[in-house]
Design a protein around this motif. Structure first.
Motif, short mmCIF file in Angstrom:
data_model
loop_
_atom_site.label_atom_id
_atom_site.label_comp_id
_atom_site.label_asym_id
_atom_site.label_seq_id
_atom_site.Cartn_x
_atom_site.Cartn_y
_atom_site.Cartn_z
N ILE A 1 0.79 -1.29 0.24
CA ILE A 1 -0.14 -0.24 0.32
C ILE A 1 1.06 1.19 0.50
O ILE A 1 1.58 1.32 1.18
CB ILE A 1 -0.81 0.11 0.95
CG1 ILE A 1 -2.01 -1.24 1.01
CG2 ILE A 1 -1.63 1.57 1.69
CD1 ILE A 1 -3.02 -1.28 2.57
N PRO A 2 0.68 1.98 -0.81
CA PRO A 2 2.01 3.09 -1.09
C PRO A 2 1.59 4.45 0.04
O PRO A 2 0.42 4.55 0.40
CB PRO A 2 0.67 3.84 -2.16
CG PRO A 2 0.19 3.38 -2.56
CD PRO A 2 0.25 1.60 -2.11
N PHE A 3 2.11 5.05 0.45
CA PHE A 3 1.87 6.50 1.32
C PHE A 3 1.41 5.60 2.67
O PHE A 3 0.83 7.27 3.50
CB PHE A 3 0.93 7.50 0.14
CG PHE A 3 1.35 7.63 -0.69
CD1 PHE A 3 2.51 8.56 -0.84
CD2 PHE A 3 0.52 7.39 -1.82
CE1 PHE A 3 2.46 8.27 -2.45
CE2 PHE A 3 0.35 7.69 -3.16
CZ PHE A 3 1.67 8.64 -3.11
N LEU A 4 1.64 4.63 2.83
CA LEU A 4 1.75 4.75 4.46
C LEU A 4 2.69 5.53 5.18
O LEU A 4 4.05 5.32 5.19
CB LEU A 4 1.74 3.13 4.65
CG LEU A 4 0.85 2.23 4.23
CD1 LEU A 4 1.36 0.64 4.82
CD2 LEU A 4 -0.91 2.11 4.98
N SER B 1 5.15 5.52 7.09
CA SER B 1 6.87 5.39 7.76
C SER B 1 6.91 4.24 8.52
O SER B 1 7.18 2.68 8.18
CB SER B 1 7.83 5.95 7.75
OG SER B 1 8.31 6.52 9.18
N PHE B 2 6.92 4.02 9.72
CA PHE B 2 6.49 3.14 11.31
C PHE B 2 5.67 2.23 10.77
O PHE B 2 5.87 1.07 10.68
CB PHE B 2 6.23 3.66 12.69
CG PHE B 2 5.39 4.15 12.43
CD1 PHE B 2 3.82 3.32 13.40
CD2 PHE B 2 4.88 5.23 12.78
CE1 PHE B 2 3.06 3.46 13.79
CE2 PHE B 2 3.09 5.95 12.30
CZ PHE B 2 2.74 4.34 13.48
N ILE B 3 4.34 2.27 10.32
CA ILE B 3 3.54 1.20 9.16
C ILE B 3 4.50 0.53 8.52
O ILE B 3 4.34 -0.69 8.43
CB ILE B 3 2.23 1.82 9.29
CG1 ILE B 3 1.67 1.92 10.51
CG2 ILE B 3 1.39 0.83 8.81
CD1 ILE B 3 0.03 2.78 10.15
N SER B 4 4.72 1.26 7.85
CA SER B 4 5.10 0.10 6.68
C SER B 4 6.69 -0.71 6.70
O SER B 4 6.95 -1.69 7.20
CB SER B 4 6.54 1.06 5.69
OG SER B 4 4.79 1.79 4.94
N ILE B 5 7.78 -0.32 8.02
CA ILE B 5 8.30 -0.74 8.59
C ILE B 5 7.51 -2.07 8.77
O ILE B 5 8.83 -3.71 9.30
CB ILE B 5 9.80 -0.32 9.58
CG1 ILE B 5 10.43 1.00 8.59
CG2 ILE B 5 10.55 -0.90 10.15
CD1 ILE B 5 10.94 2.07 9.10
N LEU B 6 7.24 -1.91 9.96
CA LEU B 6 6.41 -3.04 10.83
C LEU B 6 5.79 -3.68 10.06
O LEU B 6 5.77 -6.22 10.12
CB LEU B 6 5.06 -2.29 11.97
CG LEU B 6 5.83 -2.18 13.14
CD1 LEU B 6 5.03 -1.19 13.91
CD2 LEU B 6 6.61 -2.22 14.00
#
Length: 167
Positions: free
Chosen positions: A116-119, A121-126
């Protein structure tokens, strides 16, 4: 700094050879991991009798195609589950009611979230960390069922040899 200066600075950083080589290396390693993962699924499906296969063994390599694999992960999880259920039923081996499916669908959903684009950054890393964990967990589960099929094949061959020697 204004917006255009930030964009120019980001463009300079991205166009450095070190960044490009690192991106290519990460992409290549990711594809290689997906190919090895797909090969484990292929080997598992090859142990399933053709009449019990709900997906052809080589079709699982779709999980190594970026973007297409967002969808294909769910299809493979469903068809691998159905193939294993059919095979274990024919072999009269008791197993879970949905082998590999829970872990496979969890892996598919987590992988979907990572794309999912534009999450934030901390959610993307998790999500990426959880994706890696679910991939390993799913891979181990598939490999365990592959071992069960291999062991049963070995047992059946030994049993057939014993029956041949008795006759």
């Amino acid at each position: 700094m204004d917006q255009t200066e930030l964009q120019e600075q980001l463009l300079k950083e991205i166009s450095k050879p070190e960044f490009i080589y690192t991106a290519i290396a990460v992409f290549t390693i990711r594809i290689l991991i997906w190919l090895l993962f797909a090969n484990t699924m292929r080997k598992t499906l090859k142990l399933v009798a053709p009449e019990n296969q709900c997906i052809k063994p080589n079709q699982v390599f779709g999980v190594a195609i970026p973007l297409f694999n967002i969808y294909w992960n769910f299809e493979v999880a469903k068809h691998l589950r159905d193939s294993l259920i059919n095979e274990f039923f024919d072999r009269k081996i008791a197993i879970d009611e949905a082998p590999t499916y829970k872990k496979g669908s969890l892996y598919g959903w987590v992988y979907l979230v990572t794309n999912i684009p534009f999450l934030p950054s901390f959610i993307s890393i998790l999500a990426v960390i959880f994706h890696f964990v679910t991939l390993i967990n799913y891979w181990v589960d598939i490999n365990n069922y592959k071992r069960i099929l291999e062991q049963h094949n070995t047992f059946r061959s030994t049993e057939e040899l014993d029956n041949t020697h008795e006759n």
